[in-house]
Design a protein around this motif. Structure first.
Motif, PDB file in Angstrom:
ATOM      1  N   GLY A 178       0.826  -1.198   0.000  1.00 21.38           N
ATOM      2  CA  GLY A 178       0.000   0.000   0.000  1.00 21.38           C
ATOM      3  C   GLY A 178       0.860   1.248   0.000  1.00 21.38           C
ATOM      4  N   CYS A 179       0.441   2.248   0.778  1.00 23.03           N
ATOM      5  CA  CYS A 179       1.211   3.493   0.828  1.00 23.03           C
ATOM      6  C   CYS A 179       2.390   3.405   1.793  1.00 23.03           C
ATOM      7  N   GLY A 180       2.465   2.335   2.618  1.00 30.55           N
ATOM      8  CA  GLY A 180       3.649   2.148   3.454  1.00 30.55           C
ATOM      9  C   GLY A 180       3.448   2.234   4.949  1.00 30.55           C
ATOM     10  N   GLY A 181       2.223   2.082   5.454  1.00 28.34           N
ATOM     11  CA  GLY A 181       2.000   2.136   6.894  1.00 28.34           C
ATOM     12  C   GLY A 181       2.726   1.041   7.650  1.00 28.34           C
ATOM     13  N   PHE A 182       2.650  -0.194   7.135  1.00 27.30           N
ATOM     14  CA  PHE A 182       3.333  -1.317   7.777  1.00 27.30           C
ATOM     15  C   PHE A 182       4.845  -1.100   7.735  1.00 27.30           C
ATOM     16  N   SER A 183       5.346  -0.710   6.570  1.00 28.54           N
ATOM     17  CA  SER A 183       6.787  -0.485   6.427  1.00 28.54           C
ATOM     18  C   SER A 183       7.284   0.601   7.366  1.00 28.54           C
ATOM     19  N   LEU A 184       6.507   1.668   7.502  1.00 25.72           N
ATOM     20  CA  LEU A 184       6.915   2.760   8.377  1.00 25.72           C
ATOM     21  C   LEU A 184       7.018   2.288   9.816  1.00 25.72           C
ATOM     22  N   GLY A 185       6.001   1.573  10.292  1.00 25.11           N
ATOM     23  CA  GLY A 185       6.030   1.097  11.667  1.00 25.11           C
ATOM     24  C   GLY A 185       7.159   0.116  11.927  1.00 25.11           C
ATOM     25  N   LEU A 186       7.404  -0.802  10.989  1.00 24.45           N
ATOM     26  CA  LEU A 186       8.501  -1.756  11.153  1.00 24.45           C
ATOM     27  C   LEU A 186       9.843  -1.036  11.169  1.00 24.45           C
ATOM     28  N   ALA A 187       9.983  -0.018  10.320  1.00 28.40           N
ATOM     29  CA  ALA A 187      11.223   0.764  10.324  1.00 28.40           C
ATOM     30  C   ALA A 187      11.377   1.526  11.630  1.00 28.40           C
ATOM     31  N   GLN A 188      10.275   2.055  12.165  1.00 30.90           N
ATOM     32  CA  GLN A 188      10.320   2.755  13.447  1.00 30.90           C
ATOM     33  C   GLN A 188      10.747   1.810  14.582  1.00 30.90           C
ATOM     34  N   SER A 189      10.474   0.521  14.427  1.00 33.96           N
ATOM     35  CA  SER A 189      10.847  -0.446  15.462  1.00 33.96           C
ATOM     36  C   SER A 189      12.310  -0.858  15.382  1.00 33.96           C
ATOM     37  N   GLY A 190      13.000  -0.427  14.334  1.00 36.83           N
ATOM     38  CA  GLY A 190      14.412  -0.754  14.201  1.00 36.83           C
ATOM     39  C   GLY A 190      14.732  -1.782  13.138  1.00 36.83           C
ATOM     40  N   VAL A 247      -1.991  -0.144   7.424  1.00 35.77           N
ATOM     41  CA  VAL A 247      -1.754  -0.601   8.799  1.00 35.77           C
ATOM     42  C   VAL A 247      -1.286   0.607   9.600  1.00 35.77           C
ATOM     43  N   PRO A 248      -1.903   0.908  10.745  1.00 33.73           N
ATOM     44  CA  PRO A 248      -1.441   2.058  11.537  1.00 33.73           C
ATOM     45  C   PRO A 248       0.035   1.899  11.918  1.00 33.73           C
ATOM     46  N   PRO A 249       0.885   2.865  11.593  1.00 37.20           N
ATOM     47  CA  PRO A 249       2.310   2.726  11.901  1.00 37.20           C
ATOM     48  C   PRO A 249       2.613   2.423  13.369  1.00 37.20           C
ATOM     49  N   PHE A 250       1.886   3.041  14.308  1.00 39.16           N
ATOM     50  CA  PHE A 250       2.163   2.770  15.723  1.00 39.16           C
ATOM     51  C   PHE A 250       1.863   1.317  16.087  1.00 39.16           C
ATOM     52  N   LEU A 251       0.836   0.718  15.478  1.00 39.12           N
ATOM     53  CA  LEU A 251       0.570  -0.706  15.704  1.00 39.12           C
ATOM     54  C   LEU A 251       1.696  -1.535  15.102  1.00 39.12           C
ATOM     55  N   ALA A 252       2.079  -1.225  13.858  1.00 37.74           N
ATOM     56  CA  ALA A 252       3.166  -1.957  13.207  1.00 37.74           C
ATOM     57  C   ALA A 252       4.478  -1.807  13.961  1.00 37.74           C
ATOM     58  N   ARG A 253       4.691  -0.643  14.569  1.00 41.37           N
ATOM     59  CA  ARG A 253       5.910  -0.398  15.354  1.00 41.37           C
ATOM     60  C   ARG A 253       6.014  -1.376  16.510  1.00 41.37           C
ATOM     61  N   ALA A 254       4.910  -1.573  17.227  1.00 36.69           N
ATOM     62  CA  ALA A 254       4.920  -2.506  18.361  1.00 36.69           C
ATOM     63  C   ALA A 254       5.073  -3.943  17.883  1.00 36.69           C
ATOM     64  N   ILE A 255       4.414  -4.292  16.774  1.00 36.74           N
ATOM     65  CA  ILE A 255       4.552  -5.644  16.228  1.00 36.74           C
ATOM     66  C   ILE A 255       5.996  -5.897  15.820  1.00 36.74           C
ATOM     67  N   GLY A 256       6.598  -4.921  15.159  1.00 36.02           N
ATOM     68  CA  GLY A 256       7.995  -5.071  14.751  1.00 36.02           C
ATOM     69  C   GLY A 256       8.921  -5.254  15.937  1.00 36.02           C
ATOM     70  N   THR A 257       8.668  -4.497  17.010  1.00 37.60           N
ATOM     71  CA  THR A 257       9.480  -4.640  18.221  1.00 37.60           C
ATOM     72  C   THR A 257       9.329  -6.034  18.812  1.00 37.60           C
ATOM     73  N   ALA A 258       8.083  -6.532  18.851  1.00 38.63           N
ATOM     74  CA  ALA A 258       7.831  -7.861  19.419  1.00 38.63           C
ATOM     75  C   ALA A 258       8.510  -8.954  18.597  1.00 38.63           C
TER      76      ALA A 258
END
Length: 442
Positions: free
Chosen positions: A12-24, A403-414
């Protein structure tokens, strides 16, 4: 800690990618078939190096919109050659065929895209995979065929949901999968958005997890708590906490100069953030925000919206009687409440009314409710209609599908922490035995 990489399918436009990148996590590549959605993705992850989330894009993959079937047809061996370079595969196939918000269609071709997802999983063999979808994916569709009346004593097989079919396919591919319904509003997203999050781990790695594959959701809860603390957010972020700095009342209005907008549209001149959430959204932003264009409602429409806001209960969907009273034919209309998270942002801009102004939301306001930062630029047309609605992905659709980036961020961290636990467990075993165990290929 090791730097883990990910690839994003149906990006999509990158919500999942943004959150995963925010998680490191570090992006490797992303696949999206819609030109407008990929234009937005490219603007933020390929062309805009200032965001700090650039991808390590493989040379063989064109930086253009790709259909996943075409990708597999032309580059399957290239994907196989990437084995060991992509740790996490994320993907959220289109959800319209599963969604309760729209018309659920059993044979919607979009429902079968998860099979292509599994084919890419087989090619890349990542350590972990993540799939996000609407809750309806876990509910079996009712068959449109003639109902078969069972013979007394005959065993009738229960119909499988697409989630069940996905789990079966991934099991054959060598992955154990666990899923949970997750409400995005618990992760700092100012929106009540329930989604099915499925996480898979390669079977040869699962034996190193204390508690098995279910360990991922323990880590997700830990990541949620840590994220709220780190960001300074409460358990629930209200709609007004997210949007009050974008209200138009008493603010200076200017012409919208967006190249994708016709003349005659207006937008508010932005001043400054006033809440913790707004400051988080403004972090890293420079210059003028895009996608601030206000809809030009007719006077009678604004008057009707004003009556709804004054007379109807906020924060819940208007019932049949209320919609009839105000002459509304739309099935889903939410007058938003200011003091609680917003309802689910959809692809239709007129599903939600602003909590204190007689209008629908701007693209930027919808993006705020999804936790997209203000520096994130959206490209393409604002909206579309008619037959093009199922084939195009303008800005409102891009935001609603994300995908909301903040949700993806937490998933990526986990997921990152889960892979670290696997790595640590294997290292301890190696040191204790003096030899490296042979990983199972089952």
């Amino acid at each position: 800690m090791k730097l883990y990489s990910f690839a994003d399918l149906f990006a999509g436009c990158g919500g999942f990618s943004l959150g995963l990148a925010q998680s490191g996590l570090r992006g490797k590549f992303a696949i999206e078939r819609d030109p407008m959605a990929f234009e937005t993705f490219s603007a933020n992850f390929i062309e805009n190096q200032q965001s700090g989330f650039a991808f390590d894009w493989p040379a063989w993959l064109g930086k253009v919109a790709w259909d996943i079937e075409l990708l597999l047809a032309q580059h399957k061996q290239d994907l196989v050659n990437l084995r060991g370079q992509v740790d996490v595969l994320a993907g959220g196939p289109p959800c319209q065929g599963f969604s309760f918000a729209g018309r659920r269609v059993e044979d919607d071709p979009r429902n079968l895209l998860f099979e292509k997802y599994v084919e890419v999983v087989r090619a890349l063999q990542p350590q972990a995979l993540i799939l996000e979808n609407v809750p309806g994916m876990r509910v079996a569709h009712a068959s449109r065929n003639i109902v078969h009346l069972p013979i007394p004593g005959e065993r009738v097989e229960k119909p499988k949901s697409f989630y069940d079919k996905l789990v079966d396919s991934l099991d054959v591919a060598g992955y154990k999968v666990e899923a949970m319904l997750v409400d995005s509003s618990r992760f700092g997203v100012p929106q009540r958005r329930s989604r099915l999050i499925a996480v898979g781990v390669r079977k040869d790695l699962c034996e190193w997890l204390d508690g098995g594959i279910g360990r991922i959701f323990v880590l997700l809860e830990d990541a949620r708590i840590a994220q709220l603390k780190e960001l300074g957010l409460p358990e629930a972020v209200s709609a007004s906490s997210a949007l009050s700095d974008l209200e138009t009342t008493g603010r200076e209005m200017v012409d919208c100069t967006d190249p994708e907008s016709r003349s005659g549209f207006r937008e508010v001149r932005y001043d400054k953030p006033t809440t913790t959430y707004q400051r988080l959204m403004q972090a890293g932003h420079r210059g003028k925000m895009d996608s601030m264009r206000l809809t030009r409602h007719r006077d009678d429409i604004r008057a009707r919206f004003g009556r709804i806001l004054a007379e109807c209960r906020k924060g819940v969907r208007m019932d049949d009687e209320s919609r009839k009273t105000y002459g509304l034919k739309k099935h889903r209309i939410y007058p938003m409440a200011s003091d609680v998270p917003a309802p689910t942002v959809t692809t239709l801009p007129d599903d939600i009314l602003h909590y204190c102004e007689p209008r629908i939301l701007t693209v930027r306001e919808s993006a705020r409710l999804q936790s997209f930062p203000d520096w994130f630029a959206f490209k393409g047309r604002y909206t579309t209609g008619g037959e093009r609605r199922t084939r195009e992905c303008p800005r409102y659709t891009q935001v609603g599908n994300a995908v909301p980036p903040f949700l993806a961020r937490a998933i990526g961290t986990a997921v990152r922490n889960l892979l670290e636990e696997v790595s640590l467990a294997r290292s301890v075993f190696d040191e204790a035995t003096g030899e490296r165990p042979v990983a199972s290929t089952a």
